[in-house]
Each structure stands twice: as structure tokens, then as C-alpha cells.
Design an enzyme around this catalytic site. Sequence first.
Site, short mmCIF file in Angstrom:
data_model
loop_
_atom_site.label_atom_id
_atom_site.label_comp_id
_atom_site.label_asym_id
_atom_site.label_seq_id
_atom_site.Cartn_x
_atom_site.Cartn_y
_atom_site.Cartn_z
N ARG A 181 -19.31 -2.51 6.97
CA ARG A 181 -20.39 -3.40 7.39
C ARG A 181 -21.73 -2.87 6.89
O ARG A 181 -22.60 -3.60 6.46
CB ARG A 181 -20.43 -3.50 8.92
CG ARG A 181 -19.46 -4.55 9.45
CD ARG A 181 -19.65 -4.72 10.92
NE ARG A 181 -19.38 -3.46 11.63
CZ ARG A 181 -19.36 -3.36 12.95
NH1 ARG A 181 -19.58 -4.41 13.71
NH2 ARG A 181 -19.10 -2.21 13.55
N ARG A 243 -5.09 -0.62 13.04
CA ARG A 243 -4.47 -1.53 14.00
C ARG A 243 -3.75 -2.62 13.22
O ARG A 243 -4.28 -3.17 12.24
CB ARG A 243 -5.53 -2.19 14.90
CG ARG A 243 -6.11 -1.31 15.99
CD ARG A 243 -5.07 -0.94 17.06
NE ARG A 243 -5.65 -0.13 18.12
CZ ARG A 243 -5.61 1.20 18.19
NH1 ARG A 243 -5.01 1.88 17.23
NH2 ARG A 243 -6.14 1.84 19.21
N GLU A 272 3.10 -4.57 18.45
CA GLU A 272 3.73 -3.33 18.95
C GLU A 272 4.16 -3.47 20.40
O GLU A 272 3.44 -4.11 21.17
CB GLU A 272 2.71 -2.17 18.85
CG GLU A 272 2.49 -1.75 17.44
CD GLU A 272 1.49 -0.60 17.33
OE1 GLU A 272 1.32 0.16 18.30
OE2 GLU A 272 0.87 -0.49 16.27
N HIS A 290 3.46 4.33 15.21
CA HIS A 290 2.11 4.62 15.73
C HIS A 290 1.94 6.10 16.08
O HIS A 290 1.74 6.46 17.24
CB HIS A 290 1.80 3.72 16.94
CG HIS A 290 0.32 3.54 17.17
ND1 HIS A 290 -0.23 2.39 17.67
CD2 HIS A 290 -0.73 4.39 16.97
CE1 HIS A 290 -1.55 2.52 17.78
NE2 HIS A 290 -1.87 3.74 17.34
#
Length: 328
Positions: A181, A243, A272, A290
Site C-alpha cells: 500500500r 492467509r 482451514e 499452517h
Amino acid sequence: MAKKKPVVVITRKLPDVVETRMRELFETRLNESDRALTQAELVEAVRTADVLVPTVTDRIDAAVLSQAGPNLKLIANFGNGVDNIDVSTANTRGINVTNTPGVLTEDTADMTMALILSVPRRLSSGIKALESGEWNGWSPTWMLGHRIWGKRLGIIGMGRIGQAVARRAKAFGMSIHYHNRRRVPSHIEEELEATYWDSLDQMLARMDVVSIHCPHTPGTFHLLSARRLKLLKKDAYVVNTARGEVIDENALIRMLEAGELAGAGLDVFEHEPAVNPKLVKLDNVLLLPHMGSATIEGRIEMGEKVIINIKTFMDGHRPPDRVLPSML
Ligand SMILES: O=CC(=O)O
């Protein structure tokens, strides 16, 4: 009279040393079973707690927060990502949210680098071939992967973890490109010899490996959409230790199945703990459950951060790792 200890409800089993210290400091309620709480159990927890310590597996949404008791003033997440918590609603209800940044940076970056090295070099296929007895000895043309050195790495999200990955990848001879960003300070760009791409689309079209390091927010949900995945080169690889929701997983699977992408290394998934069986069937992927921050040291340091956040807050100060909706 001694001050009453705050009631701290912890949703999952934490490392022993962390639980012991928590018990000394707080009126601690532990989950001995180490299974994720049901939504009903979560509601019960927020009704009775002064402080809730959830993890990534607990969804603290507006519905759960609407049931919070009057004493709940702090949600001290055991984890860096706070996409499991509706931070805005918590904020409006006067409930503070904290996380555990910093302490899992190097571990997650190591795991990412492991995937960046392993997928193009076909580690998973090699291990399977050896274990199944398929290997007949060295061959000049068997099990060839792609070279890492000299390739372009595109990092999406150049925060702490993105930068730690860039440092490692640079040492492996990759050139560093990033989209974020905001542009990172010039001394960091110089150190990493990193090229900033204002346009994610343009960056994607040029990369050999793309690695995701942005948080999951409404703004980054399916950031790697079907349209964007199609911009990648056919021989590019995608790595995700951030994620699952940041990638349109179905679109990724379709492209991997069709050979429109070379491969993927995934430590996180969209739903998940469910892993799409189509992903498991693919041989150009390396899938991990994970494990990015799964080190003994890291988990203890995360616990220490949680304790400091609770203690500071209970002593009437601003907790060091407070997360505000404006930060997301
Ligand atoms: O994924 C783990 C975390 O966000 O801490």
C-alpha cells in the site's frame, strides 16, 4: 486489600511456561482439551471474561461480541493476524484488541523461504518418489525443477515478514520486487535492492515467484483473483504463508490443474482446517498445515507478548500491541 486478579479466558492450550506464568498473574481459565471452542463456548467465554485470549482458530465476530459481558475490556490475541476478530465492532463496544507482532517474523520468513526453495526444486515430488520406491538412481533428465538463483521474487505486502523474506531471498540470488500500500523507506529499498511496483497487475506479469505477506482484510480478500492469477507467467510459482483468503483458491486450483501455473507452496488455506482434496491430488504443490510460526521459541515469545499486553492494560496503560481499526 489485594487487587482482584482479572479473569483471563484462554481458548487453546498454550506452551506450559506461558500457562504457568499466566496462572501466577491472573485468574486464568484454561482449555485443557486443545480443541477449538465452539461458537457457543466462545459466547460463554466472552460473557464471563475480563480478558479473552483467542487464537486464529476462534471467530470473534459481531454476533459473539454482542454477547460480551460488561467486564470484557481486552481481547489479547495469541497471534499476529487479527482477521479472526471483528476489530471495529470490538472498538465500538469499548473492547481493546492486541496481537503479537514481531516475534514470529523470522520463523514465518524461514518457512516461506523453505517453500520458495522447495516448490521449484520439487522437494515434495522427490520425497514421494523415494519413499514409494520409484527412484532408480541418478538420471540427467529425471525430476528436474527450476533454478532459484537469478529469478524474480514478487512480494505482496512488504511489512516485517515481507522484508524478512526479501532479505533471505536476496541471499539466494533472487531479485526483489514488491507491491505494498505504501512504499517502504528508501534505506530499506536500497538494502534489499528492491523494486517497487505501484501496479500489482504489472508486477505479477513479470515475476517467477510470488509470495504473499499482506494481512487478510476486506480489502485483500481474493487479492489474487482469477483475473490476476491469469496475469502470472505459465512457469511462475505462488507461495502463501499469510492467509488463505487472499487467494481465490478455486481459481488457483483450476490453473494448477490446467498447467497454467508451474506450482504452489501453501501453508494456509481458504477454509482451514479443510483442505480442498483437489489441491492434495496435485503434484506441483507443497502443502503445509499452517506451520509458519510453529517454533517452540516463537510460541513462547507470543505468550510473553500476550502477558505483557494484558499486564500493561490491567495496570491502566495502553498495551504495546494495540490494534486499531484504522491500522487494518
Ligand atoms: O498465523 C498465525 C498468526 O497470524 O499469528
